[in-house]
Write an enzyme that holds these catalytic residues in place. Structure first.
Site, short mmCIF file in Angstrom:
data_model
loop_
_atom_site.label_atom_id
_atom_site.label_comp_id
_atom_site.label_asym_id
_atom_site.label_seq_id
_atom_site.Cartn_x
_atom_site.Cartn_y
_atom_site.Cartn_z
N GLY A 62 11.84 -46.55 77.46
CA GLY A 62 12.06 -45.42 76.41
C GLY A 62 13.92 -45.27 77.01
CG ASN A 108 14.23 -45.25 79.97
OD1 ASN A 108 13.36 -45.13 80.97
ND2 ASN A 108 14.76 -46.90 79.53
CE1 TYR A 167 10.72 -52.43 78.68
CE2 TYR A 167 9.77 -50.21 77.94
CZ TYR A 167 10.62 -51.35 78.75
OH TYR A 167 11.21 -50.44 80.13
CE1 TYR A 187 10.64 -52.11 73.33
CE2 TYR A 187 11.85 -53.81 72.10
CZ TYR A 187 12.23 -53.31 73.21
OH TYR A 187 13.05 -53.30 73.97
CG ASN A 235 20.23 -47.61 72.94
OD1 ASN A 235 20.84 -48.51 73.64
ND2 ASN A 235 19.04 -46.97 73.70
N GLY A 258 33.52 -52.90 81.80
CA GLY A 258 33.52 -51.39 82.17
C GLY A 258 33.49 -50.26 80.33
N GLY A 304 17.38 -50.62 80.98
CA GLY A 304 18.06 -49.35 81.16
C GLY A 304 18.94 -48.77 81.58
N GLY A 344 22.36 -49.05 80.07
CA GLY A 344 23.04 -48.45 78.86
C GLY A 344 22.97 -46.98 79.43
CG ASP A 345 18.75 -46.52 78.04
OD1 ASP A 345 18.83 -46.40 77.17
OD2 ASP A 345 17.30 -47.14 78.12
#
Length: 310
Positions: A32, A36, A88, A101, A163, A228, A252, A254-255
Site C-alpha cells: 500500500g 509504505n 495484492y 489486486y 502513483n 535518479g 515500493g 518509489g514509496d
C-alpha cells in the site's frame, strides 16, 4: 501545533510476493503506497501517523501491529466490521514485476471525509497522499480533497505522489484529477513512467514543462528510476544521480523515496541533500523482496552515503 512530521492517508494492502518466478511460492508481507511511505519515513526518524480503514480481520490486525511496531500512530485508523482488508500479488518475470489486486470493496476504499475527524491532519507538518487514494473510489477521492483542504487550513504542506494505476481509472479521468490535485500540492512526486501515460512524451524536460503548464506551483521532483531524479523548484532544475545497486525487487521503491524525502526535509535537509538521501534509500529498498521488509533504516542509508563520499 505540528507534533507529527508526516501524516499519510491511503489504502494498505496485504502483499503476497512471489520469491521465485518459476515456483508458486509467495511470501506474505505488507504494502500500500502511502503505508509504505509512512513506514519508510518513520525508519528515517520522522514522527508519523496514518489515516485509513482496515477490515476487522486477521490482516487488519496485522497492519495495526505493524504500524505500532514501526512507531506510526494509529489513532486515525478505523476498523470496518463489514469490509475486508485489501490484498495484492506480485509476480516476477523477465520484464520485471507484475501486480494482481483483490481490493474491490476494501475497507480503505470506503473512506469518506468523516474518516478525517481524528484531528491528526491538523497536527502535521506534511500530509502525504497519492494518485491511488484518488482512484480507488469516489468517496476516497472526496476524502483526499477534504484532507488537502484541512491540511492547508491548518498550515500544513501537502505532498502528492502520482502513483498512476490505469487499472483503477481511465486515463482521461486520471489526468484531470491529478492535474487538479497537483495544483494544490506543495510537493509533487511524479514518476517518468506515470507521466508518459499522462503526457504522451518520454522527455524529462518536456514533462516538467507540461507539469508547470498544468498549474503545478510547488516543488516538483521527477523520479527517473535508475537515472535518479530532477528537482524543479520553479526557478531551476537540478538533476540528482541515483545510487547504483543490483536490484532484486523494486516493489515500493518509489514509496520509500517519498517517505525518506519528507523525513529528511523535516530534519532540515536542503532539497538537493534530501533527494540525494531519498535516492539512496530507494535504491537500498530494492535489495530484498517485498515493499516493507527491505525498507532501510536511517543508519544504513547514512552509512552507504558516507562510503560513497569517502
Amino acid at each position: 501545533m505540528a507534533d507529527f512530521d508526516i501524516v499519510a492517508l491511503g489504502e494498505p494492502l496485504v502483499e503476497l510476493n512471489q520469491t521465485h518466478q518459476d515456483q508458486r511460492q509467495y511470501l506474505q508481507g505488507f504494502g500500500g503506497d502511502t503505508s509504505n511511505a509512512v513506514i519508510a519515513a518513520a525508519r528515517q526518524g520522522a514522527s508519523c501517523a496514518y489515516l485509513t480503514r482496515v477490515g476487522n480481520d486477521a490482516f487488519g490486525q496485522q497492519f495495526l501491529d505493524l504500524w505500532r511496531s514501526e512507531g506510526v500512530d494509529t489513532s486515525g485508523v478505523q476498523v470496518d466490521e463489514q469490509a475486508h482488508t485489501g490484498l495484492y500479488f506480485v509476480q516476477h518475470g523477465p520484464d520485471g514485476h507484475a501486480f494482481s489486486y483483490l481490493r474491490r470493496g476494501s475497507a480503505a476504499s470506503l473512506m469518506t471525509p468523516a474518516s478525517l475527524d481524528s484531528g491528526l491532519i491538523e497536527r502535521a507538518r506534511y500530509l502525504h497522499v497519492s494518485g491511488i487514494s484518488l482512484a480507488i473510489s469516489t468517496s476516497a477521492c472526496d476524502t483526499v480533497f477534504a484532507a488537502i483542504e484541512r491540511a492547508h487550513a491548518a498550515g500544513a504542506q501537502v505532498s502528492l505522489d502520482s502513483n498512476l494505476r490505469l487499472r483503477l481509472w481511465p486515463v482521461d479521468r486520471a489526468r484531470a484529477i491529478l492535474r487538479e490535485t497537483m495544483r494544490m500540492a506543495d510537493l509533487f512526486l511524479p514518476s517518468m513512467d506515470d507521466m508518459q501515460h499522462l503526457t504522451g512524451n518520454d522527455d524529462p524536460e518536456r514533462t516538467l514543462d507540461w507539469i508547470r503548464d498544468a498549474g503545478a506551483a510547488g516543488v516538483v521532483v521527477l523520479k527517473l528510476g535508475k537515472e535518479g531524479s530532477i528537482i524543479d523548484d520553479g526557478r531551476r532544475r537540478i538533476p540528482v544521480a541515483a545510487l547504483r545497486v543490483d536490484a532484486v525487487d523494486a516493489t515500493g521503491a518509489g514509496d520509500c523515496f517519498a517517505g525518506s524525502l519528507l523525513a529528511r526535509r523535516c530534519q532540515g535537509d536542503s532539497w538537493e541533500d534530501a533527494v540525494r538521501y531519498a535516492n539512496a534509500a530507494a535504491a537500498l529498498s530494492t535489495l530484498g523482496y517485498g515493499a516493507v521488509d527491505p525498507l532501510p533504516r536511517k543508519e544504513q542509508v547514512l552509512e552507504r552515503l558516507k562510503s560513497l563520499s569517502a
